[in-house]
Design an enzyme around this catalytic site. Sequence first.
Site, PDB file in Angstrom:
ATOM      1  N   THR A 156       0.874  -1.164   0.000  1.00  0.00           N
ATOM      2  CA  THR A 156       0.000   0.000   0.000  1.00  0.00           C
ATOM      3  C   THR A 156       0.909   1.211   0.000  1.00  0.00           C
ATOM      4  O   THR A 156       2.073   1.085   0.358  1.00  0.00           O
ATOM      5  CB  THR A 156      -0.839  -0.034   1.311  1.00  0.00           C
ATOM      6  OG1 THR A 156      -1.708  -1.150   1.263  1.00  0.00           O
ATOM      7  CG2 THR A 156      -1.652   1.206   1.533  1.00  0.00           C
ATOM      8  N   ARG A 184     -12.607  -8.388  -2.739  1.00  0.00           N
ATOM      9  CA  ARG A 184     -12.007  -8.395  -1.395  1.00  0.00           C
ATOM     10  C   ARG A 184     -11.526  -6.985  -1.028  1.00  0.00           C
ATOM     11  O   ARG A 184     -10.899  -6.298  -1.824  1.00  0.00           O
ATOM     12  CB  ARG A 184     -10.835  -9.387  -1.371  1.00  0.00           C
ATOM     13  CG  ARG A 184     -10.014  -9.376  -0.086  1.00  0.00           C
ATOM     14  CD  ARG A 184      -8.823  -8.458  -0.198  1.00  0.00           C
ATOM     15  NE  ARG A 184      -8.031  -8.419   1.020  1.00  0.00           N
ATOM     16  CZ  ARG A 184      -7.130  -7.482   1.272  1.00  0.00           C
ATOM     17  NH1 ARG A 184      -6.893  -6.522   0.405  1.00  0.00           N
ATOM     18  NH2 ARG A 184      -6.451  -7.502   2.402  1.00  0.00           N
ATOM     19  N   GLY A 186      -9.530  -4.863   2.186  1.00  0.00           N
ATOM     20  CA  GLY A 186      -8.799  -4.998   3.447  1.00  0.00           C
ATOM     21  C   GLY A 186      -8.972  -3.786   4.343  1.00  0.00           C
ATOM     22  O   GLY A 186     -10.043  -3.177   4.400  1.00  0.00           O
ATOM     23  N   ASP A 187      -7.906  -3.426   5.025  1.00  0.00           N
ATOM     24  CA  ASP A 187      -7.940  -2.318   5.991  1.00  0.00           C
ATOM     25  C   ASP A 187      -7.905  -0.939   5.344  1.00  0.00           C
ATOM     26  O   ASP A 187      -8.342   0.051   5.949  1.00  0.00           O
ATOM     27  CB  ASP A 187      -6.720  -2.423   6.914  1.00  0.00           C
ATOM     28  CG  ASP A 187      -5.420  -2.297   6.118  1.00  0.00           C
ATOM     29  OD1 ASP A 187      -5.259  -3.046   5.119  1.00  0.00           O
ATOM     30  OD2 ASP A 187      -4.581  -1.456   6.462  1.00  0.00           O
ATOM     31  N   GLY A 208       0.244  -3.459   5.110  1.00  0.00           N
ATOM     32  CA  GLY A 208       0.556  -4.833   5.478  1.00  0.00           C
ATOM     33  C   GLY A 208      -0.647  -5.738   5.355  1.00  0.00           C
ATOM     34  O   GLY A 208      -1.544  -5.468   4.542  1.00  0.00           O
TER      35      GLY A 208
HETATM   36  N1  ASP Z   1      -3.050  -3.386   3.567  1.00  0.00           N
HETATM   37  C1  ASP Z   1      -3.264  -3.645   2.172  1.00  0.00           C
HETATM   38  C2  ASP Z   1      -4.475  -4.486   1.979  1.00  0.00           C
HETATM   39  O1  ASP Z   1      -4.664  -5.405   2.712  1.00  0.00           O
HETATM   40  C3  ASP Z   1      -2.105  -4.277   1.489  1.00  0.00           C
HETATM   41  C4  ASP Z   1      -0.749  -3.869   1.997  1.00  0.00           C
HETATM   42  O2  ASP Z   1      -0.596  -2.811   2.582  1.00  0.00           O
HETATM   43  O3  ASP Z   1       0.214  -4.624   1.779  1.00  0.00           O
HETATM   44  O4  ASP Z   1      -5.235  -4.258   1.073  1.00  0.00           O
END
Ligand code: ASP
Length: 295
Positions: A156, A184, A186-187, A208
């Site tokens: 990210t 999908r 994520g955060d 992450g």
């Molecule tokens: N946090 C991001 C996600 O899960 C990916 C990343 O930061 O590596 O979409």
Amino acid sequence: LSALSIIVHGGAKEIPPAKRRAHRDGCLRAAEAGWTKLEAGGTAVDALEAAIRVLEDDPTFNAGYGSDLNAEGEVQMDAGFMHGKELKSGAVAYIQGVKNPISVARRVFEQQEILLVGDGAYLFAKEFGAEICPKSALITEEKRGEWEQELKQASTVGCVVIDRDGNIAAGASTGGTGSNRRGRVGDTPMPGCGYYAENSIGGVAMTGDGEEIARVVLSKVAIDFLSQSGNPEAACAKAIKTLQQKVGGEAGCIMLDCNGKHGWHHNSRDMAVAYRTEDMKKAVAFTRKSEEAGR
Ligand code: ASP
């Protein structure tokens, strides 16, 4: 008047030696783009948007152009940020076919909603005249190749900034975790998970393992640590340790306190970071925390 400060990152991941320079340079350019806005009297949101756009446009990073492909070989993106004055936020998720998701998130921020997804986000972007493009225009040959070989290189980009009025903005943008399931999320687009900002305390942005970060609401947890200790370096380290202990996973974070003092930490092998504060003539950049010690 507040002291200006900006910190950006290019993602918690492993950076091959041949790509270190590109990561460092990209982060430097992003930090300087944000700084230029701040110095010209721009707001924290102006600076955050400018910095993240640079990272989105740079194929080195997994956001915007050069995003990782999902399981079906398409680019789907999430981006969002929060403003620390009134605890307002704006985000998009599972958006396709726009060049700069962070700029769409900014328009969402300016409305009532906090999150628009998929087609709805795309239509909204089109309505206000965002730069739209064919979905496939964001795919680089390199990412297509990695996808074909089933190589995952998630991450990210993120930014935290404080302007002259003491307003803090913190946000993130991503192409997801690489070969992730269509739809999908994520955060990254969620306040409290991928980012958090509160003017009286500070701001933080995460990168992450998105599922793990979200489950422990890691950005809010990190800001609570900062409010207890007043030490951004310690708060970042403690947040990453908390993630590790409670749910496991790899992550990294960047933080500013309300005086513009920065902190960052990661348990991934690498994370490119650049920052600039008012006592610096230009931004500095690193590709992992241990490089900073000799500065
Ligand atoms: N946090 C991001 C996600 O899960 C990916 C990343 O930061 O590596 O979409």
